[in-house]
Each structure stands twice: as C-alpha cells, then as structure tokens.
Design a protein around this motif. Structure first.
Motif, PDB file in Angstrom:
ATOM      1  N   ASN A 172       3.478  -1.389  -3.110  1.00  7.96           N
ATOM      2  CA  ASN A 172       2.723  -2.215  -4.045  1.00  7.96           C
ATOM      3  C   ASN A 172       1.263  -2.060  -3.627  1.00  7.96           C
ATOM      4  OD1 ASN A 172       1.590  -4.134  -5.702  1.00  7.96           O
ATOM      5  ND2 ASN A 172       2.275  -5.877  -4.474  1.00  7.96           N
ATOM      6  N   PRO A 173       0.649  -0.975  -4.046  1.00 10.28           N
ATOM      7  CA  PRO A 173      -0.708  -0.665  -3.564  1.00 10.28           C
ATOM      8  C   PRO A 173      -1.754  -1.453  -4.337  1.00 10.28           C
ATOM      9  CG  PRO A 173      -0.050   0.973  -5.153  1.00 10.28           C
ATOM     10  CD  PRO A 173       1.095  -0.005  -5.062  1.00 10.28           C
ATOM     11  N   PRO A 174      -3.014  -1.389  -3.900  1.00  9.67           N
ATOM     12  CA  PRO A 174      -4.071  -1.951  -4.754  1.00  9.67           C
ATOM     13  C   PRO A 174      -4.076  -1.171  -6.070  1.00  9.67           C
ATOM     14  CG  PRO A 174      -4.928  -1.290  -2.595  1.00  9.67           C
ATOM     15  CD  PRO A 174      -3.543  -0.753  -2.698  1.00  9.67           C
ATOM     16  N   TYR A 175      -4.210  -1.862  -7.207  1.00  4.70           N
ATOM     17  CA  TYR A 175      -4.239  -1.121  -8.468  1.00  4.70           C
ATOM     18  C   TYR A 175      -5.153  -1.744  -9.521  1.00  4.70           C
ATOM     19  CZ  TYR A 175      -0.330  -4.373  -9.571  1.00  4.70           C
ATOM     20  OH  TYR A 175       0.470  -5.477  -9.741  1.00  4.70           O
ATOM     21  N   LEU A 186      -9.241 -13.997  -8.140  1.00  9.22           N
ATOM     22  CA  LEU A 186      -8.575 -13.604  -6.892  1.00  9.22           C
ATOM     23  C   LEU A 186      -9.548 -13.592  -5.719  1.00  9.22           C
ATOM     24  CD1 LEU A 186      -6.535 -10.558  -8.328  1.00  9.22           C
ATOM     25  CD2 LEU A 186      -5.850 -12.958  -8.234  1.00  9.22           C
ATOM     26  N   LEU A 194      -6.530  -5.172  -3.322  1.00 12.24           N
ATOM     27  CA  LEU A 194      -6.539  -5.361  -4.773  1.00 12.24           C
ATOM     28  C   LEU A 194      -7.185  -4.215  -5.546  1.00 12.24           C
ATOM     29  CD1 LEU A 194      -7.668  -9.103  -4.740  1.00 12.24           C
ATOM     30  CD2 LEU A 194      -5.419  -8.255  -5.429  1.00 12.24           C
ATOM     31  N   GLU A 224       4.726  -0.236  -7.648  1.00 15.36           N
ATOM     32  CA  GLU A 224       4.281  -1.281  -8.576  1.00 15.36           C
ATOM     33  C   GLU A 224       2.931  -0.828  -9.140  1.00 15.36           C
ATOM     34  OE1 GLU A 224       4.595  -5.447  -7.367  1.00 15.36           O
ATOM     35  OE2 GLU A 224       2.736  -5.886  -8.441  1.00 15.36           O
TER      36      GLU A 224
HETATM   37  N1  GLN Z   1      -0.254  -7.816  -8.814  1.00 15.13           N
HETATM   38  C1  GLN Z   1      -1.453  -8.372  -8.264  1.00 15.13           C
HETATM   39  C2  GLN Z   1      -2.177  -9.145  -9.301  1.00 15.13           C
HETATM   40  O1  GLN Z   1      -2.203  -8.727 -10.432  1.00 15.13           O
HETATM   41  C3  GLN Z   1      -2.356  -7.334  -7.722  1.00 15.13           C
HETATM   42  C4  GLN Z   1      -1.795  -6.744  -6.503  1.00 15.13           C
HETATM   43  C5  GLN Z   1      -2.072  -5.330  -6.409  1.00 15.13           C
HETATM   44  O2  GLN Z   1      -3.112  -4.818  -6.774  1.00 15.13           O
HETATM   45  N2  GLN Z   1      -1.096  -4.664  -5.901  1.00 15.13           N
HETATM   46  O3  GLN Z   1      -2.707 -10.185  -9.010  1.00 15.13           O
END
Ligand code: GLN
Length: 262
Positions: A172-175, A186, A194, A224
């Motif tokens: 589940n990397p920063p995306y 956030l 993030l 993810e």
């Molecule tokens: N899913 C998280 C969010 O939308 C972000 C985490 C991520 O970047 N892996 O708040």
C-alpha cells in the motif's frame, strides 16, 4: 462542566470516545455513570485532548491505536493510520493461497505500522513474512504490532531485500498526487507515506518495474492504489505481468490490483 453528562452534552467532536479514553470506561459505562464528577487531573487531560481533536488531530493519534481486520494496532504520527479499505488487500491475499500449510514467502513493502504483514502473518503462521519500510521510526512501531515472527528490514522499496524472491509482494504505497486538495485533510499523517510525485504514481512505477526481479516464477504482485489510477497501472503491468485482476473497495471505488509475473 464537570460531570460525564456535562461533557457528553457539550457537542465537542468525538467527546464520547475521548471520555472513554481518559476515564477508561466503555460507552455503556459512561452512560450508567453519567453523574460521575471528573477530577481536576481528568478534566485537564480531557480538555487537552478535546482541543487537539478540535484542531484536527485524528482520534487514532490521540488514542494511540486503531483496529484493522481482526487485530488492534499501535499507531503514532510516524505511521499512516490504518484505513478500512486496505482490508481488501488482506482478503485478496488470503484467497490467493488456499493451501494453509505451505510456507509461502511474502513481502510487504512500505509496511508502516505493519498492518498488512502482521495481519497476514497472524492469520497464516506458516508463511514467511518480510516487511520493509524506509522509516526506522515506522518499523519500530510495526515491530511492536507483530504477533508472530516477521523479518523487518529498513530500506526504500526493494533496497532491503537484495537477492531474495517471494511468492507474493504486497504494497500500500504512497499514491496521492502532489498538490491534491485532499492532502489538506491528512495534515497530521506522514507526508512520505502519502505523496508520490506529480501523478501519484512515482512509487508504484518503481515497484512495478523492479518487482519481477524479486518474484518467483508465477509470483503475484498486489497493490493498493488511488481511485483514478487503475487504467494507468494496468498499462504499466502489461509488459511483465499477466492475469491482471482489478478490485473495488466497499465504497465501490477502484482500489486494488493483482497481477501474476509472466
Ligand atoms: N488511502 C489513503 C487515503 O486515501 C492514502 C494512503 C496511501 O497513499 N497509500 O487517505
């Protein structure tokens, strides 16, 4: 304001869970003890938390924990707060390997508080689980969250696992894209967990390009991703992966992708 009831009526954000936290009482106990008079220590502790919550600090950082799947996890501002949609990755991974007795080798990249590695290792004690993170502070928390033996390694993406190969790599990397307005919500969470470049795909590109070197033949990659990234990730995967499967989260939003090394 002095009694539990006075505080409950105040309308302060998350007041009931904050009272539960300070007084160590369940919500049912708060109601049945609504006349209880808070001591001055309890009052100052509570009012400090009310203020922090009001300023936007997430409840999980105030309580120091958050439930995920079947376990409870310690979290600090060094780690992202576990999101319920990440449970989707657990369901997919658990469905993938039916033979519970085989000792599959699993890698969780960017483990953060350790939710993915610890949950899967707890469910499948036979699996050999490795978890990495760039942040040593996050790894310290992940270590405390592990209920079984997990091999924790510090390093960016595959740096920490040179010359190893795995049956399944999960991340589940920063995306999130730089400058996304959603980031304003956030502000208390670690930015490095993030943001991933201008389109949010910088880290996913690195993982997809390097993963084949660390996967066994026919090994799986499970990621993810953000709500609008599916098509671009499928495209990135096509060169070296097949059997690409996409998944939506419980909000019906594109959220995960599974692919098998060619
Ligand atoms: N899913 C998280 C969010 O939308 C972000 C985490 C991520 O970047 N892996 O708040």
């Amino acid at each position: 304001m002095r009694t539990i009831q006075d505080y409950l009526k105040s309308g302060a954000i998350d007041i009931a869970p904050l009272l539960s936290l300070v007084l160590e009482k369940s919500s049912a106990e708060l109601i049945s003890n609504h006349d209880y008079l808070l001591s001055s220590d309890e009052k100052s502790q509570l009012e400090d938390l009310i203020l922090k919550r009001q300023k936007g600090m997430p409840f999980a950082y105030l309580s120091g924990n958050r439930g995920f799947y079947h376990l409870d996890f310690k979290v600090t501002p060094d780690t992202l707060i576990p999101r319920p949609e990440t449970e989707l990755l657990i369901d997919i991974a658990l469905d993938l390997f039916i033979d519970k007795n085989q000792d599959y080798r699993l890698l969780d990249l960017g483990t953060g508080s350790g939710i993915i590695a610890a949950t899967l290792a707890d469910k499948n004690p036979h699996w050999q689980v490795t978890a990495t993170d760039f942040s040593q502070a996050a790894l310290d928390i992940a270590q405390q969250n592990a209920t079984t033996e997990i091999n924790f390694q510090q390093g960016s993406w595959f740096e920490a696992v040179a010359n190893q190969d795995f049956d399944l790599i999960i991340s589940n990397p920063p995306y999130i894209a730089q400058g996304d307005v959603y980031l304003d919500d956030l502000a208390y969470e670690p930015i490095s967990a993030l943001i991933a470049g201008e389109d949010g795909l910088d880290d996913i590109r690195i993982i997809i390009s390097q993963a084949p070197d660390y996967l066994k033949r026919n090994g799986f990659l499970l990621l993810e991703h953000g709500h609008d990234q599916q098509a671009r990730i499928v495209e990135l995967l096509q060169e070296k992966f097949n059997n690409i499967q996409t998944f939506k989260d419980y909000n019906n939003i594109d959220r995960a992708i599974l692919a098998r090394k060619k």
